[in-house]
Design a protein around this motif. Structure first.
Motif, short mmCIF file in Angstrom:
data_model
loop_
_atom_site.label_atom_id
_atom_site.label_comp_id
_atom_site.label_asym_id
_atom_site.label_seq_id
_atom_site.Cartn_x
_atom_site.Cartn_y
_atom_site.Cartn_z
N SER A 266 22.61 -15.63 23.93
CA SER A 266 22.92 -14.30 24.39
C SER A 266 22.13 -13.24 23.82
CB SER A 266 24.48 -14.07 24.20
OG SER A 266 24.60 -13.89 22.79
N ASN A 267 22.38 -12.05 24.27
CA ASN A 267 21.54 -10.91 23.63
C ASN A 267 22.50 -10.55 22.58
OD1 ASN A 267 20.40 -10.58 27.02
ND2 ASN A 267 18.83 -10.44 25.23
N CYS A 268 22.16 -10.52 21.44
CA CYS A 268 22.98 -10.10 20.46
C CYS A 268 22.27 -9.01 19.65
CB CYS A 268 23.17 -11.07 19.39
SG CYS A 268 21.94 -12.35 19.04
N SER A 269 21.43 -8.32 20.38
CA SER A 269 20.80 -6.87 19.95
C SER A 269 21.52 -5.82 20.68
CB SER A 269 19.19 -7.14 19.96
OG SER A 269 18.84 -7.18 21.54
N ILE A 270 20.87 -4.69 20.59
CA ILE A 270 21.64 -3.44 20.99
C ILE A 270 21.81 -3.57 22.30
CG2 ILE A 270 19.51 -2.19 21.41
CD1 ILE A 270 22.60 -0.63 20.17
N GLY A 271 20.91 -4.27 23.36
CA GLY A 271 21.05 -4.32 24.80
C GLY A 271 22.42 -4.98 25.13
N GLY A 272 22.80 -5.91 24.21
CA GLY A 272 24.18 -6.78 24.43
C GLY A 272 25.26 -5.94 24.29
N VAL A 273 25.36 -4.78 23.64
CA VAL A 273 26.38 -4.10 23.50
C VAL A 273 26.78 -3.31 24.80
CG1 VAL A 273 27.30 -1.84 22.57
CG2 VAL A 273 25.95 -3.41 21.18
N MET A 274 25.79 -2.93 25.55
CA MET A 274 26.03 -2.47 26.92
C MET A 274 26.36 -3.23 28.21
SD MET A 274 22.74 0.23 26.61
CE MET A 274 21.87 -0.58 25.53
N THR A 275 25.70 -4.43 28.04
CA THR A 275 26.13 -5.58 29.24
C THR A 275 27.25 -6.16 28.85
OG1 THR A 275 24.64 -6.88 28.24
CG2 THR A 275 23.76 -5.56 29.87
N GLY A 276 27.54 -6.25 27.54
CA GLY A 276 28.92 -7.15 27.25
C GLY A 276 29.98 -6.27 26.97
N LEU A 277 30.01 -4.98 27.32
CA LEU A 277 31.13 -4.21 27.05
C LEU A 277 31.28 -3.18 28.44
CD1 LEU A 277 31.55 -3.53 23.33
CD2 LEU A 277 33.28 -4.81 24.73
N GLY A 278 30.15 -2.93 28.91
CA GLY A 278 30.25 -2.03 29.99
C GLY A 278 30.18 -0.74 29.59
N ILE A 279 29.61 -0.33 28.62
CA ILE A 279 29.41 0.89 27.83
C ILE A 279 28.10 1.40 28.11
CG2 ILE A 279 29.21 2.11 25.54
CD1 ILE A 279 31.35 0.17 24.37
N PRO A 280 27.90 2.85 28.65
CA PRO A 280 26.47 3.21 28.93
C PRO A 280 25.96 3.79 27.43
CG PRO A 280 28.28 4.77 29.19
CD PRO A 280 28.99 3.62 29.03
N ALA A 281 24.81 3.66 27.69
CA ALA A 281 23.83 4.01 26.54
C ALA A 281 24.05 5.41 25.89
CB ALA A 281 22.35 3.71 26.89
N CYS A 282 24.24 6.31 26.61
CA CYS A 282 24.56 7.60 26.29
C CYS A 282 25.73 7.91 25.28
CB CYS A 282 24.62 8.52 27.35
SG CYS A 282 25.89 8.51 28.38
N SER A 283 26.62 6.77 25.31
CA SER A 283 27.83 6.91 24.54
C SER A 283 27.55 6.41 23.17
CB SER A 283 28.90 6.06 25.08
OG SER A 283 29.41 6.63 26.52
#
Length: 450
Positions: A266-283
């Motif tokens: 999986s992507n366990c860097s910052i990109g995985g936060v957005m795809t793994g939770l549905g959080i936009p980058a601006c948040s």
């Protein structure tokens, strides 16, 4: 109409949108591993979770292992977010996580016996998360065996095969389990059929498994929700709500940016936060990386600063360097700032936490890797190919040790001068401030600098 020609409705809409953007902006804090995992993310998350409303896992599965010591009790978490210890916040397992339900309930009950109360009431699980079945774990072992000497040393927790099922659209999600069970049963039987095409010897008692999962469906249903709406409603309801995201594994195990193929799935860097939770980058506001004061990794793969000698043994023994999940000895080496600079670039760390400084208390001198050379030339970037990474020659700087116990120290100014100099030199080399320094196992042993 307003003076600039806008209708009142347009103006109201813009004000509403502006207000909504402001509320949801920058109230997500992220904690990520900056090396090859096992850096002490759980401890940092536990510390930050005391002021968080939500603590979320965004990727990986029970291949992760986070140790938290709170009120004298040591907990090992593999699927549960480390913030579950905070009774005043909600823990979330996001859509990017793959969940082995037998492991989840076993972990929860084990923690409950140690004093963790009402964990089921405080846990929310994404209905979009994929399920890890025992057959995935079997497949993991069979695939490793088939690779022979080329095996990559997975945890055999079924994570890779589950992500493969997800990518091939044959996987099952939590929403399948808590929905129509007859449909779930047919999908499960299809998954078994598909899996047996590749590995005919796969041993699955389908009816027995379905009976187990009928019970799991009842147990998990109260925890299941649309976590995307849960988190966004929290962010938009009040600016006071804070969301803490706990990364699993680490950047050097990321399937895109890590030391491929010796990586997780999986992507366990910052990109995985957005795809793994549905959080936009601006948040996303603060992004904290966690690093040890030296470097470790479990399993195979290139390790430029590894110490295959008595110094490495000392680090291994003093640091109790055994994998939380695998129980395997961790390989140990000097601090590698080439690696840390690389992971800082990928994740945009706003600050770092450096853990296990106290493990270095006994050394006369310390080395820090500052550059890589290959075939006599300095490398301008972190090499993608394992063959090159195995052949690099590391250029080091040497710094004096402090030969003083730091375990009881609770302020940066009280640290030995050489320890302070070591920390500041790492900051200088990677161009990122070190906000916290860990000098022991407990929550209280973290020194806050600013």
């Amino acid at each position: 109409m307003t003076e600039n020609g806008e209708s009142k409705n347009d103006s109201a809409t813009q004000n509403s949108c502006s207000k909504r953007r402001k509320i949801s902006n920058n109230n997500v804090t992220v904690v990520l591993g900056a090396q090859w995992g096992d850096e002490g993310k759980g401890k940092v998350v536990d510390m930050l979770a005391t002021e968080a409303n939500f603590v979320c896992r965004c990727g990986g599965g029970n291949n992760a292992g986070h140790t938290v010591v709170a009120e004298g009790q040591e907990y090992d978490f593999h699927l549960l977010p480390s913030g579950i210890i905070n009774k005043d916040c909600t823990s979330v397992i996001g859509n990017g996580v793959v969940i082995h339900l037998p492991g989840l309930f076993e972990e929860g009950e084990k923690a409950a016996k140690k004093g963790l109360e009402n964990w089921r009431q405080r846990l929310r699980i994404s209905d979009r998360a994929h399920l890890v079945f025992d057959l995935h774990q079997q497949l993991d072992g069979l695939q490793e065996k088939e690779k022979g000497k080329n095996s990559i040393g997975t945890t055999k927790k079924g994570i890779g095969p589950t992500y493969s099922s997800k990518a091939s659209r044959s996987g099952l999600r939590v929403c399948d389990l808590v929905g129509n069970f007859e449909t779930f049963s047919e999908k499960f039987k299809n998954l078994v059929r598909v899996s047996k095409r590749t590995f005919p010897d796969l041993d699955v008692n389908v009816e027995k498994e379905l009976e187990r999962y009928k019970d799991f469906a009842k147990q998990i249903s109260p925890m299941v929700t649309d976590t995307i709406f849960l988190i966004h409603n929290a962010m938009e309801s009040t600016a006071e709500n804070t969301i803490l995201v706990e990364g699993a594994n680490a950047t050097m195990l990321d399937i895109d940016f890590g030391t491929y193929p010796y990586v997780t799935s999986s992507n366990c860097s910052i990109g995985g936060v957005m795809t793994g939770l549905g959080i936009p980058a601006c948040s996303i506001g603060e992004v904290y990386g966690v690093t040890k004061a030296y470097t470790t990794r479990v399993g195979d793969g290139a390790f430029p600063t590894e110490l295959s000698n008595e110094l490495g043994d000392t680090l291994q023994q003093r640091g109790r360097e055994f994998g939380v999940t695998t129980k395997r000895k961790r390989r140990c080496g000097w601090m590698d700032t080439v690696l840390l600079t690389y992971t800082r670039m990928i994740n945009g760390f706003t600050a770092l936490a450096m853990t296990k400084l106290d493990i270095l208390d006994v050394f006369e001198e310390l080395k820090i890797g500052v550059s890589y050379q290959h075939n006599g030339k300095n490398l301008d970037s972190f090499p993608a190919h394992q063959d090159i990474l195995k052949e690099v020659v590391v250029e080091y700087i040497t710094m004096p040790g402090w030969k003083t116990c730091t375990e009881g120290i609770r302020s940066f100014d009280e640290l030995p001068a050489n320890a302070q100099a070591y920390i500041k030199k790492v900051e200088e080399l990677i161009k990122c401030p070190i906000k916290w320094v860990g000098v022991g196992k407990s929550r209280e042993s973290i020194i806050t600098r600013f």
